[in-house]
Design a protein around this motif. Structure first.
Motif, PDB file in Angstrom:
ATOM      1  N   LEU A  82       0.832  -1.202   0.000  1.00 35.30           N
ATOM      2  CA  LEU A  82       0.000   0.000   0.000  1.00 35.30           C
ATOM      3  C   LEU A  82       0.866   1.251   0.000  1.00 35.30           C
ATOM      4  O   LEU A  82       1.875   1.312   0.696  1.00 35.30           O
ATOM      5  N   ILE A  83       0.453   2.241  -0.798  1.00 32.61           N
ATOM      6  CA  ILE A  83       1.051   3.576  -0.709  1.00 32.61           C
ATOM      7  C   ILE A  83      -0.060   4.568  -0.376  1.00 32.61           C
ATOM      8  O   ILE A  83      -1.215   4.393  -0.764  1.00 32.61           O
ATOM      9  N   ASP A  84       0.298   5.605   0.387  1.00 35.14           N
ATOM     10  CA  ASP A  84      -0.699   6.599   0.783  1.00 35.14           C
ATOM     11  C   ASP A  84      -0.848   7.660  -0.309  1.00 35.14           C
ATOM     12  O   ASP A  84      -0.261   7.534  -1.392  1.00 35.14           O
ATOM     13  N   TYR A  85      -1.601   8.703  -0.027  1.00 34.34           N
ATOM     14  CA  TYR A  85      -1.873   9.743  -1.019  1.00 34.34           C
ATOM     15  C   TYR A  85      -0.641  10.573  -1.385  1.00 34.34           C
ATOM     16  O   TYR A  85      -0.622  11.228  -2.409  1.00 34.34           O
ATOM     17  N   GLN A  86       0.389  10.539  -0.536  1.00 34.97           N
ATOM     18  CA  GLN A  86       1.618  11.267  -0.841  1.00 34.97           C
ATOM     19  C   GLN A  86       2.627  10.375  -1.555  1.00 34.97           C
ATOM     20  O   GLN A  86       3.736  10.796  -1.846  1.00 34.97           O
ATOM     21  N   GLY A  87       2.253   9.121  -1.824  1.00 36.53           N
ATOM     22  CA  GLY A  87       3.141   8.196  -2.517  1.00 36.53           C
ATOM     23  C   GLY A  87       4.106   7.467  -1.593  1.00 36.53           C
ATOM     24  O   GLY A  87       5.036   6.813  -2.053  1.00 36.53           O
ATOM     25  N   ASN A  88       3.876   7.563  -0.287  1.00 37.55           N
ATOM     26  CA  ASN A  88       4.735   6.894   0.687  1.00 37.55           C
ATOM     27  C   ASN A  88       4.277   5.455   0.897  1.00 37.55           C
ATOM     28  O   ASN A  88       3.092   5.207   1.127  1.00 37.55           O
ATOM     29  N   GLN A  96      -9.117   1.456   0.434  1.00 39.96           N
ATOM     30  CA  GLN A  96      -9.964   2.387   1.180  1.00 39.96           C
ATOM     31  C   GLN A  96      -9.989   2.019   2.662  1.00 39.96           C
ATOM     32  O   GLN A  96      -9.856   2.893   3.523  1.00 39.96           O
ATOM     33  N   GLU A  97     -10.133   0.746   2.967  1.00 42.64           N
ATOM     34  CA  GLU A  97     -10.194   0.294   4.356  1.00 42.64           C
ATOM     35  C   GLU A  97      -8.881   0.578   5.090  1.00 42.64           C
ATOM     36  O   GLU A  97      -8.881   1.076   6.217  1.00 42.64           O
ATOM     37  N   LEU A  98      -7.758   0.280   4.449  1.00 47.84           N
ATOM     38  CA  LEU A  98      -6.464   0.484   5.102  1.00 47.84           C
ATOM     39  C   LEU A  98      -6.108   1.963   5.219  1.00 47.84           C
ATOM     40  O   LEU A  98      -5.547   2.398   6.226  1.00 47.84           O
ATOM     41  N   LEU A  99      -6.442   2.744   4.190  1.00 48.96           N
ATOM     42  CA  LEU A  99      -6.195   4.190   4.265  1.00 48.96           C
ATOM     43  C   LEU A  99      -7.026   4.835   5.369  1.00 48.96           C
ATOM     44  O   LEU A  99      -6.578   5.767   6.027  1.00 48.96           O
ATOM     45  N   LEU A 100      -8.227   4.314   5.583  1.00 49.16           N
ATOM     46  CA  LEU A 100      -9.074   4.808   6.673  1.00 49.16           C
ATOM     47  C   LEU A 100      -8.385   4.556   8.015  1.00 49.16           C
ATOM     48  O   LEU A 100      -8.391   5.411   8.896  1.00 49.16           O
ATOM     49  N   PHE A 137      -6.974   8.567   6.620  1.00 52.41           N
ATOM     50  CA  PHE A 137      -7.455   9.177   5.381  1.00 52.41           C
ATOM     51  C   PHE A 137      -8.903   8.750   5.173  1.00 52.41           C
ATOM     52  O   PHE A 137      -9.229   7.566   5.262  1.00 52.41           O
ATOM     53  N   ARG A 138      -9.758   9.704   4.858  1.00 55.16           N
ATOM     54  CA  ARG A 138     -11.160   9.393   4.640  1.00 55.16           C
ATOM     55  C   ARG A 138     -11.547   9.801   3.227  1.00 55.16           C
ATOM     56  O   ARG A 138     -11.305  10.928   2.821  1.00 55.16           O
ATOM     57  N   SER A 139     -12.131   8.833   2.494  1.00 53.02           N
ATOM     58  CA  SER A 139     -12.554   9.118   1.130  1.00 53.02           C
ATOM     59  C   SER A 139     -13.715   8.198   0.771  1.00 53.02           C
ATOM     60  O   SER A 139     -13.734   7.041   1.172  1.00 53.02           O
ATOM     61  N   ASN A 140     -14.658   8.713   0.013  1.00 55.01           N
ATOM     62  CA  ASN A 140     -15.779   7.893  -0.445  1.00 55.01           C
ATOM     63  C   ASN A 140     -15.402   7.041  -1.643  1.00 55.01           C
ATOM     64  O   ASN A 140     -16.075   6.084  -1.963  1.00 55.01           O
ATOM     65  N   SER A 141     -14.349   7.414  -2.317  1.00 52.39           N
ATOM     66  CA  SER A 141     -13.939   6.697  -3.521  1.00 52.39           C
ATOM     67  C   SER A 141     -12.416   6.645  -3.578  1.00 52.39           C
ATOM     68  O   SER A 141     -11.753   7.669  -3.540  1.00 52.39           O
ATOM     69  N   VAL A 142     -11.880   5.426  -3.656  1.00 57.80           N
ATOM     70  CA  VAL A 142     -10.431   5.236  -3.718  1.00 57.80           C
ATOM     71  C   VAL A 142     -10.111   4.464  -4.983  1.00 57.80           C
ATOM     72  O   VAL A 142     -10.743   3.450  -5.275  1.00 57.80           O
ATOM     73  N   ARG A 143      -9.157   4.947  -5.750  1.00 64.48           N
ATOM     74  CA  ARG A 143      -8.706   4.238  -6.953  1.00 64.48           C
ATOM     75  C   ARG A 143      -7.615   3.261  -6.552  1.00 64.48           C
ATOM     76  O   ARG A 143      -6.441   3.610  -6.460  1.00 64.48           O
ATOM     77  N   TRP A 200      -1.530   0.512  -4.914  1.00 67.17           N
ATOM     78  CA  TRP A 200      -0.826  -0.761  -4.719  1.00 67.17           C
ATOM     79  C   TRP A 200       0.392  -0.819  -5.628  1.00 67.17           C
ATOM     80  O   TRP A 200       0.281  -0.599  -6.833  1.00 67.17           O
ATOM     81  N   VAL A 201       1.561  -1.100  -5.029  1.00 67.37           N
ATOM     82  CA  VAL A 201       2.813  -1.132  -5.782  1.00 67.37           C
ATOM     83  C   VAL A 201       3.532  -2.461  -5.573  1.00 67.37           C
ATOM     84  O   VAL A 201       3.316  -3.146  -4.575  1.00 67.37           O
ATOM     85  N   THR A 202       4.394  -2.779  -6.519  1.00 68.00           N
ATOM     86  CA  THR A 202       5.227  -3.978  -6.447  1.00 68.00           C
ATOM     87  C   THR A 202       6.455  -3.696  -5.574  1.00 68.00           C
ATOM     88  O   THR A 202       6.666  -2.564  -5.133  1.00 68.00           O
ATOM     89  N   ASP A 203       7.276  -4.725  -5.370  1.00 62.28           N
ATOM     90  CA  ASP A 203       8.543  -4.549  -4.639  1.00 62.28           C
ATOM     91  C   ASP A 203       9.385  -3.451  -5.267  1.00 62.28           C
ATOM     92  O   ASP A 203      10.087  -2.716  -4.571  1.00 62.28           O
ATOM     93  N   GLU A 204       9.327  -3.346  -6.591  1.00 64.10           N
ATOM     94  CA  GLU A 204      10.138  -2.364  -7.315  1.00 64.10           C
ATOM     95  C   GLU A 204       9.547  -0.961  -7.256  1.00 64.10           C
ATOM     96  O   GLU A 204      10.157  -0.006  -7.730  1.00 64.10           O
ATOM     97  N   GLY A 205       8.324  -0.830  -6.757  1.00 62.33           N
ATOM     98  CA  GLY A 205       7.692   0.483  -6.646  1.00 62.33           C
ATOM     99  C   GLY A 205       6.775   0.858  -7.803  1.00 62.33           C
ATOM    100  O   GLY A 205       6.278   1.977  -7.865  1.00 62.33           O
ATOM    101  N   SER A 206       6.521  -0.071  -8.732  1.00 61.79           N
ATOM    102  CA  SER A 206       5.599   0.209  -9.851  1.00 61.79           C
ATOM    103  C   SER A 206       4.167   0.010  -9.384  1.00 61.79           C
ATOM    104  O   SER A 206       3.826  -1.041  -8.838  1.00 61.79           O
ATOM    105  N   SER A 207       3.320   1.004  -9.608  1.00 61.58           N
ATOM    106  CA  SER A 207       1.923   0.875  -9.200  1.00 61.58           C
ATOM    107  C   SER A 207       1.164   0.003 -10.201  1.00 61.58           C
ATOM    108  O   SER A 207       1.529  -0.085 -11.376  1.00 61.58           O
TER     109      SER A 207
END
Length: 185
Positions: A110-116, A144-148, A152-158, A163-170
């Protein structure tokens, strides 16, 4: 334009309500305070009054409404857009596995909204879902569940963007590579 100073706690709270890559702190506040809704009501009343006046004047002369006075809000989006682009197909984990972009059983993080990258949250790809704590989820629902849980609160999460791989590719970027490759063939 006025400038205000806010402390870190207030800014962090605003970030919980912000739409990533869309909102600024100002637009988030406008939405939370419902300012645009009030302005739109006033503007709509003014537009309706102008339209009535214009219609009355024009019906006496040519019988047409000038384009500048036309109530565009009543037109359907496809009428205004003409040949609008269609939406891209949704990310499909099973297809990405089949085409060897991802692997069944591969870990995603998982990555957050800041890309961390959030170290404590990872899931395993299982066909077209993710498995987390023994349960199957769609990418979006689990993100959405994990970001909550992170505040982070959002009605819609893309989901594919979170979700990223070990290499960091989403998954979103991987899906786009697949689509680009498909177009070239």
């Amino acid at each position: 334009m006025e400038f205000i100073e806010i402390d870190d706690d207030v800014f962090a709270h605003l970030q919980k309500y912000a739409r990533p890559f869309v909102d600024t702190p100002n637009s988030t506040l406008r939405r939370l305070l419902d300012i645009d809704h009030e302005i739109n009501i006033v503007n709509q009343k003014n537009l309706d009054a102008e339209l009535e006046e214009s219609t009355a004047q024009n019906s006496e002369s040519s019988g047409t409404i000038p384009l500048s006075r036309w109530p565009f809000k009543e037109l359907k989006a496809h009428e205004l857009a003409g040949n609008a682009r269609s939406k891209a197909p949704k990310s499909d984990l099973a297809l990405l596995i089949k085409e060897n972009f991802l692997q069944n059983g591969q870990n995603l993080y998982l990555i957050d909204y800041q890309g961390n990258r959030v170290q404590k949250f990872s899931a395993i790809i299982s066909e077209n879902n993710l498995v987390y704590n023994g349960q199957r989820y769609s990418m979006s629902n689990l993100a959405q569940e994990l970001l909550l849980q992170l505040g982070f609160r959002s009605n819609s999460v893309r989901g594919p963007a979170h979700w990223v791989t070990d290499e960091g590719s989403s998954v979103k970027d991987i899906w786009q590579k697949y689509l680009d490759q498909k177009v070239r063939k």
